[in-house]
Structures are given as structure tokens and as C-alpha cells.
Write an enzyme that holds these catalytic residues in place. Structure first.
Site, mmCIF file in Angstrom:
data_model
loop_
_atom_site.group_PDB
_atom_site.id
_atom_site.type_symbol
_atom_site.label_atom_id
_atom_site.label_comp_id
_atom_site.label_asym_id
_atom_site.label_seq_id
_atom_site.Cartn_x
_atom_site.Cartn_y
_atom_site.Cartn_z
ATOM 1 C CG ASP A 248 -0.274 -0.033 2.536
ATOM 2 O OD1 ASP A 248 0.713 -0.784 2.667
ATOM 3 O OD2 ASP A 248 -0.711 0.684 3.456
ATOM 4 C CD GLU B 293 4.133 0.497 6.784
ATOM 5 O OE1 GLU B 293 4.965 0.832 7.645
ATOM 6 O OE2 GLU B 293 3.675 1.292 5.932
#
Length: 386
Positions: free
Chosen positions: A75, A137
Site C-alpha cells: 500500500d 502498513e
């Protein structure tokens, strides 16, 4: 040069997937899975509870405990309200730099791992090589926590892990944890001229914050001797206190957004236990004496374990041999490293690019940083058959 060309090509493909944390990462995960399967890896997708995201876990070599894990998150942070000079999701090269959202944080490392996968496959022997590419994350390391639970259930613990966050290829052996919370207060509204007839949520929130800040001196005194963090004690920060509706209305609700950065797990429990006692023994009884339905609720936004420096760290030793570095540092920013360390894995953070470019407009990674990363991975490939 061939490896760098292939890495750049893959990185361009990854940047084209707009994997902002609020959106799905499944298309990018599927693309990476295909590349690893082509290299001969056994690939598993571990779907998130929401169903729109997944972790990728892949293995070359035998299915057994130990081995080496290369890990990165899929991400990226949003580009909203950032002034980019080019499309953030179309990689462009200028003056030896590759620009695009995620080039530095941290698709550059992932691209290098994927480009090297065929070489790893050709060299791997008795020691497995794992790839872990996670979701979310940037908003709480939720994907890595999910993956760690799966690995724990299976009794599979990598021996060492390299987390490829941007460190300019420096070896990082420690960082603080990052624990984020929102505490919500619900009281009883009323006219401001009759304060005893209501429960002012803002006033109780202020008392909560006052107690929280009062713990700072105690945390400072609890700092481990010889600590290398800056500062060497657990810190507390109140990011926001909001509540109320008007000057003359008893505030019915309030919210405190706060965080702490523990240097050791016991500090976090110390803070939370102290706040629990404050609420249970003092604040809530006083609130409910006026309004029995008054509440104080703590929401855990994320509790990301720190990476604790240790005297013995096989990952540090191996990466030092691979990079030629003779020192290991600490950093202020958080990573998924502590999650894997908690499994019993020796962990370091080491990857291409600088954190100074992360999360900004015109994020970039320098080609020479990618080349250094590939050098490390090429030397790793040579060691896999040892």
C-alpha cells in the site's frame, strides 16, 4: 545492468496500480503472484477480513522452518492535495531518478525482489527463501499482523527477515513502537448555567489528558540504561482534543486522539493500566453519579510493535556481509519489523531510497539506490546454496 533494467520495468508496472490504503490491492497482488509463480515459487494469497485486500506469501525451496524472508508493503499513502509535476501513478524517469507514488516507499524494494526471483530460484537449496508483501502498513500494519498470526498458527518462523523500507541501504536494527488510540467520552448535555445538572464530556476529557501528560516524567525515569533512541524514553503525544457544541451548552461528547512510542513493551502496559484505573476508579464513577449511561470508550487505532535492538542478530550479521556495512543504526519511523521479531525471527530494516522522499509530492527513488539494493540481493542469491 540487465537486473536494473528489469527492476525498473517491474517498478513501472507496480506504480501503475494505485494501491492507496483506502482502496484494494488485489490487482497488484495478482500481478506479483504471477511473476513469482513464473519463477517457480509456491504462492499463497491470504485475504484480509474485508475481502478487498490480501497479503502475498511465497516460498522458493523447501517448506520448513527457518529460511530468509524478504518483506515489503504493497500500500501507499494518498496523493490528495499534493502538487505533483507528473501523474503520480505513471512512473517517469528524470536525471537518474524514478518518480511516482510508491517508488521509494516501498515498491522499489519489492520490484528488486521480483526481478531477482528467477536468480533466487536457480540458487536456492536447503534453506527456503520467502517473500511477504502485505496490505495496510500505512494505516496500522494490519496486513503484517494478519500474516504473522497465520505463520504462528502453522508453526512457520523465518530465521531472518529483511524489511526493505527506505534506509538508503543502511542497516537499521531498531525503532520505537507506535501505538495510536482514540478515547471517546459521552456525558449529558444541559444549559451552561447549570453545570451540576449535566456531565461535561470535555471537562472529563481534559482530566484524562492531564493524567496522560502527567505520566511523561514517570516514563522518562523508566528509560532503559544506555538507551540509544532519541529520546531514550517512551513518549506520549496528544494529537487532538475535540468536543462540545456551543459556549453555553454542557458538552455531551468529547474525543481525544493520542499516541505513544514505546521503547519497551512494558511501558505501553504501564500507561494503559494507569488510564484504566483512572477511568474505572475516578472518572466514570463521578460521571455516572449524575448520568448512569455516561461512558468512556478506548478505541485502538493501531498497536505496532517496535524493533528492539539485540546483541545477537543473525540478520544484522548477514546483511552486513552482503552490503559491506560495519554499523547498524536506529530510526524514528516505524515499520513492520517488530511484528516479525515477535515471531522469533532475527530482523533488520534495509532498503533502497530515503525516507525523506516518502509520502511527499514527486516521490522518487534514485537508480543508484536500486542498483545498490540489487547488489545486496545478488550476493544473497549466491549464498542461498551454501
Amino acid at each position: 545492468m540487465e537486473a536494473l533494467t528489469r527492476t525498473t520495468e517491474i517498478l513501472g508496472e507496480l506504480i501503475a496500480f494505485p494501491t492507496v490504503s483506502a482502496d484494494s490491492n488485489l490487482a497488484m497482488i495478482a500481478h506479483m503472484a504471477g511473476l513469482l509463480e513464473d519463477a517457480g515459487a509456491r504462492v499463497e494469497l491470504i485475504t484480509a477480513p474485508c475481502g478487498t485486500k490480501a497479503n502475498l506469501f511465497a516460498t522458493l525451496g523447501p517448506e520448513r522452518d527457518g529460511g530468509i524472508l524478504l518483506s515489503g508493503h504493497s500500500d501507499v499513502v494518498p496523493v490528495t492535495d499534493q502538487d505533483w509535476t507528473s501523474d503520480p501513478f505513471r512512473m517517469v524517469e528524470r536525471d537518474g531518478r524514478l518518480y511516482g507514488r510508491g517508488t521509494c516507499d516501498m515498491k522499489g524494494f519489492i520490484a528488486a525482489c521480483l526481478a531477482m526471483a528467477p536468480s533466487f530460484a536457480a540458487q536456492v537449496a536447503d534453506r527456503p527463501l520467502h517473500f511477504a508483501f502485505t496490505y495496510d502498513e500505512e494505516i496500522g500494519c494490519f496486513g503484517a499482523q494478519h500474516l504473522a498470526e497465520v505463520l504462528k498458527t502453522r508453526g512457520l518462523t523465518p530465521g531472518i527477515a529483511i524489511i526493505g523500507e527506505p534506509t538508503e541501504m543502511r542497516i537499521i536494527e531498531g525503532h520505537k513502537g507506535c501505538y495510536e488510540y482514540t478515547t471517546r467520552f459521552s456525558g449529558l448535555p444541559g444549559h451552561g448555567s447549570l453545570p451540576d445538572h449535566g456531565v461535561n464530556a470535555v471537562e472529563y476529557a481534559v482530566r484524562y489528558v492531564h493524567h496522560l501528560l502527567g505520566l511523561k516524567d514517570q516514563l522518562r525515569a523508566m528509560a532503559p540504561a544506555g538507551g540509544r533512541f532519541d529520546p531514550p524514553w517512551t513518549t506520549v503525544n496528544v494529537g487532538a482534543l475535540t468536543g462540545g457544541v456551543a459556549h453555553n451548552v454542557i458538552a455531551p461528547t468529547a474525543q481525544v486522539d493520542w499516541e505513544m512510542r514505546p521503547v519497551q513493551p512494558g511501558d505501553a502496559e504501564f500507561v494503559k493500566d494507569s488510564l484504566r484505573r483512572l477511568c474505572a476508579e475516578t472518572l466514570l464513577p463521578q460521571m455516572r453519579a449524575v448520568h448512569p449511561e455516561a461512558t468512556i470508550d478506548l478505541e485502538v487505532i493501531g498497536e505496532v510493535a517496535g524493533l528492539i535492538p539485540t546483541d545477537k542478530n543473525e540478520a544484522r550479521r548477514i546483511v552486513a556481509e552482503l552490503t559491506g556495512a560495519n554499523t547498524a543504526d536506529l530510526v524514528a519511523f516505524g515499520t513492520e519489523a517488530g511484528i516479525f521479531q515477535a515471531l522469533g525471527t532475527d530482523v533488520v530494516v534495509c532498503g533502497p531510497g530515503s525516507i525523506e522522499q516518502a509520502h511527499k509530492a514527486d516521490e522518487y527513488i534514485a537508480l543508484d539506490q536500486l542498483a545498490q539494493c540489487l547488489g545486496m540481493l545478488e550476493r544473497l542469491a549466491e549464498r542461498l546454496h551454501d
